[in-house]
Design a protein around this motif. Structure first.
Motif, short mmCIF file in Angstrom:
data_model
loop_
_atom_site.label_atom_id
_atom_site.label_comp_id
_atom_site.label_asym_id
_atom_site.label_seq_id
_atom_site.Cartn_x
_atom_site.Cartn_y
_atom_site.Cartn_z
N MET A 157 0.82 -1.21 0.00
CA MET A 157 0.00 0.00 0.00
C MET A 157 0.86 1.26 0.00
SD MET A 157 -3.12 0.97 -0.19
CE MET A 157 -4.27 -0.27 0.41
N VAL A 158 1.96 1.21 0.76
CA VAL A 158 2.86 2.38 0.82
C VAL A 158 3.48 2.63 -0.54
CG1 VAL A 158 4.95 3.32 1.88
CG2 VAL A 158 3.36 1.96 3.25
N TYR A 159 3.95 1.56 -1.16
CA TYR A 159 4.65 1.75 -2.44
C TYR A 159 3.71 2.23 -3.53
CZ TYR A 159 8.14 1.06 -6.02
OH TYR A 159 9.04 1.29 -7.03
N VAL A 160 2.47 1.69 -3.53
CA VAL A 160 1.51 2.09 -4.56
C VAL A 160 1.09 3.55 -4.39
CG1 VAL A 160 -0.86 1.74 -5.37
CG2 VAL A 160 0.61 -0.22 -4.96
N MET A 161 0.89 3.98 -3.13
CA MET A 161 0.35 5.33 -2.90
C MET A 161 1.42 6.42 -2.85
SD MET A 161 -2.77 4.67 -0.21
CE MET A 161 -3.30 6.37 -0.36
N THR A 162 2.55 6.13 -2.24
CA THR A 162 3.54 7.20 -2.04
C THR A 162 4.97 6.80 -2.41
OG1 THR A 162 4.00 6.55 0.24
CG2 THR A 162 2.17 8.09 -0.11
N ALA A 163 5.23 5.50 -2.52
CA ALA A 163 6.61 5.01 -2.75
C ALA A 163 7.57 5.49 -1.65
CB ALA A 163 7.12 5.44 -4.12
N GLY A 164 7.00 5.74 -0.46
CA GLY A 164 7.83 6.15 0.67
C GLY A 164 7.88 7.64 0.90
N GLY A 165 7.38 8.43 -0.02
CA GLY A 165 7.41 9.89 0.11
C GLY A 165 6.19 10.43 0.83
N PRO A 166 6.03 11.74 0.98
CA PRO A 166 7.03 12.74 0.61
C PRO A 166 8.15 12.84 1.66
CG PRO A 166 5.07 13.78 1.54
CD PRO A 166 4.77 12.32 1.45
N ALA A 167 9.36 12.99 1.18
CA ALA A 167 10.55 13.16 2.03
C ALA A 167 10.69 12.01 3.03
CB ALA A 167 10.51 14.51 2.77
N THR A 196 9.91 -0.77 1.89
CA THR A 196 9.99 0.13 0.73
C THR A 196 11.39 0.69 0.57
OG1 THR A 196 9.25 2.01 2.07
CG2 THR A 196 7.56 0.77 0.88
N TYR A 197 12.07 0.88 1.72
CA TYR A 197 13.40 1.47 1.65
C TYR A 197 14.41 0.51 1.02
CZ TYR A 197 17.55 4.10 3.00
OH TYR A 197 18.73 4.80 2.99
N TYR A 198 14.41 -0.76 1.48
CA TYR A 198 15.41 -1.65 0.88
C TYR A 198 15.02 -2.06 -0.54
CZ TYR A 198 12.78 -5.85 2.56
OH TYR A 198 11.84 -6.80 2.82
N TYR A 199 13.72 -1.99 -0.85
CA TYR A 199 13.34 -2.26 -2.24
C TYR A 199 13.87 -1.15 -3.16
CZ TYR A 199 10.46 -2.90 -6.39
OH TYR A 199 10.04 -3.07 -7.69
N THR A 200 13.70 0.09 -2.72
CA THR A 200 14.20 1.22 -3.51
C THR A 200 15.72 1.18 -3.63
OG1 THR A 200 12.36 2.55 -2.69
CG2 THR A 200 14.18 3.74 -3.70
N LEU A 201 16.38 0.84 -2.52
CA LEU A 201 17.84 0.75 -2.55
C LEU A 201 18.33 -0.30 -3.55
CD1 LEU A 201 18.72 0.93 1.26
CD2 LEU A 201 19.39 2.60 -0.47
N SER A 202 17.64 -1.44 -3.55
CA SER A 202 18.12 -2.55 -4.38
C SER A 202 17.74 -2.40 -5.86
CB SER A 202 17.57 -3.87 -3.86
OG SER A 202 16.16 -3.87 -3.93
N THR A 203 16.77 -1.55 -6.18
CA THR A 203 16.35 -1.39 -7.58
C THR A 203 16.90 -0.09 -8.17
OG1 THR A 203 14.25 -0.47 -6.78
CG2 THR A 203 14.28 -2.82 -7.36
N THR A 204 16.22 1.01 -7.89
CA THR A 204 16.67 2.28 -8.45
C THR A 204 17.98 2.76 -7.84
OG1 THR A 204 15.29 3.47 -6.86
CG2 THR A 204 14.32 3.00 -9.01
#
Length: 312
Positions: A250-260, A268-276
């Motif tokens: 739900m977090v990734y779909v709605m905000t991807a961890g944002g804003p700020a 979501t944090y380690y997913y973002t780290l490992s991909t983008t």
């Protein structure tokens, strides 16, 4: 002499039968291995090897493509100095505290009120209907509702009701709770079904006995009804806590961890780290930290289960 020959024939027959039985058993075992071999190989390739690698990768510098380079505990030192990790960790705690209080109490009250209502199946289907919606669709629905240019705020403004605008996802201080509310809308129906099923299995004679003894509704609820629901409530609470520390979709779909990073969770944090972010090694260290949290929760649960004698 004839008796001895008869015994020898019987013994030879037993040995022959035993050998035949052993051969058939071996054949059955081999047939069984042939059937489970594809699934076993898939499990080894898809689960066992990645699981073993996940214990090594946190100690490497790896972008997901090149050869991992061993760097010792540098990733763990960086994780303990990374403010985003702590933000994500505390967001997971907020997520957990929210889910084991408001949605759980809300689900309990609804299930309690529904247990003697006619047409209970219709109500169950209604409350459970949001749970069968995929997270992606549910997230997009609430993303649209919170959108200041096309969602509910837009129509409230047009109706002259701008003073009751829903803050939504644009304000970091409340963005996490906006996502939590959307997640509660989607998931609380499952808890209602679980609790309602447990309530139908309670011993009604105990409630009748309590009424005869003069107990009021609150006393019956606290001292007769709730103790019978303890196994179900314990399991729901444990699964809720474990699920909260793995909150991602739900977090990734709605905000991807944002804003700020205000809605960032560990997942979501380690997913973002490992991909983008191209930092799979460091992401593995954060993921391992999350695994230790889950193990700690299970150990605490097992301790209390043994100490308190919980029958769950």
């Amino acid at each position: 002499m004839q008796t001895i020959n008869t015994n020898l024939k019987a013994s030879s027959s037993d040995i022959l039968d035993s050998n035949v039985h052993r051969k058939r058993t071996r054949k059955r075992n081999w047939v069984g291995w042939v059937f489970i071999l594809p699934g076993l190989l898939f499990h080894i390739l898809a689960v066992t090897i990645p699981a073993v690698m996940s214990l090594y990768l946190p100690f490497t510098e790896w972008n997901g493509l090149n050869t991992p380079k061993f760097i010792g505990i540098a990733n763990f030192i960086e994780a303990f100095q990374d403010s985003v990790v702590f933000t994500a960790f505390f967001n997971n705690i907020k997520w957990t505290l929210f889910w084991i209080t408001i949605p759980l109490i809300f689900s309990f009250l609804i299930a309690y009120l529904l247990r003697k209502v006619k047409g209970q199946t219709l109500y169950q289907a209604t409350y459970f209907s949001t749970s069968i919606i995929t997270v992606t669709v549910a997230g997009q629905i609430w993303f649209w509702i919170y959108n200041p240019f096309s969602g509910i705020n837009f129509y409230l403004d047009k109706a002259g009701l701008g003073f009751i605008e829903v803050p939504g996802l644009t304000i970091p201080a409340i963005a996490l709770f906006s996502v939590l509310f959307a997640d509660m809308w989607k998931g609380f129906g499952t808890n209602v079904i679980w609790l309602l099923a447990a309530m139908t299995q309670t011993d009604k004679s105990l409630e009748e006995a309590a009424k005869i003894e003069g107990a009021n509704r609150f006393q019956i609820l606290m001292h007769v009804f709730l103790p019978q629901l303890r196994p179900t409530l314990t399991v729901i609470t444990l699964l809720t806590i474990l699920g909260s520390f793995g909150a991602f979709e739900m977090v990734y779909v709605m905000t991807a961890g944002g804003p700020a990073h205000s809605t960032e969770t560990l997942s979501t944090y380690y997913y973002t780290l490992s991909t983008t972010g191209r930092r799979a090694g460091y992401a593995s260290a954060v993921a391992l930290f999350q695994t230790f949290i889950a193990i700690f929760i299970i150990i605490v649960f097992a301790y209390f289960r043994k100490k308190k004698g919980w029958d769950v």
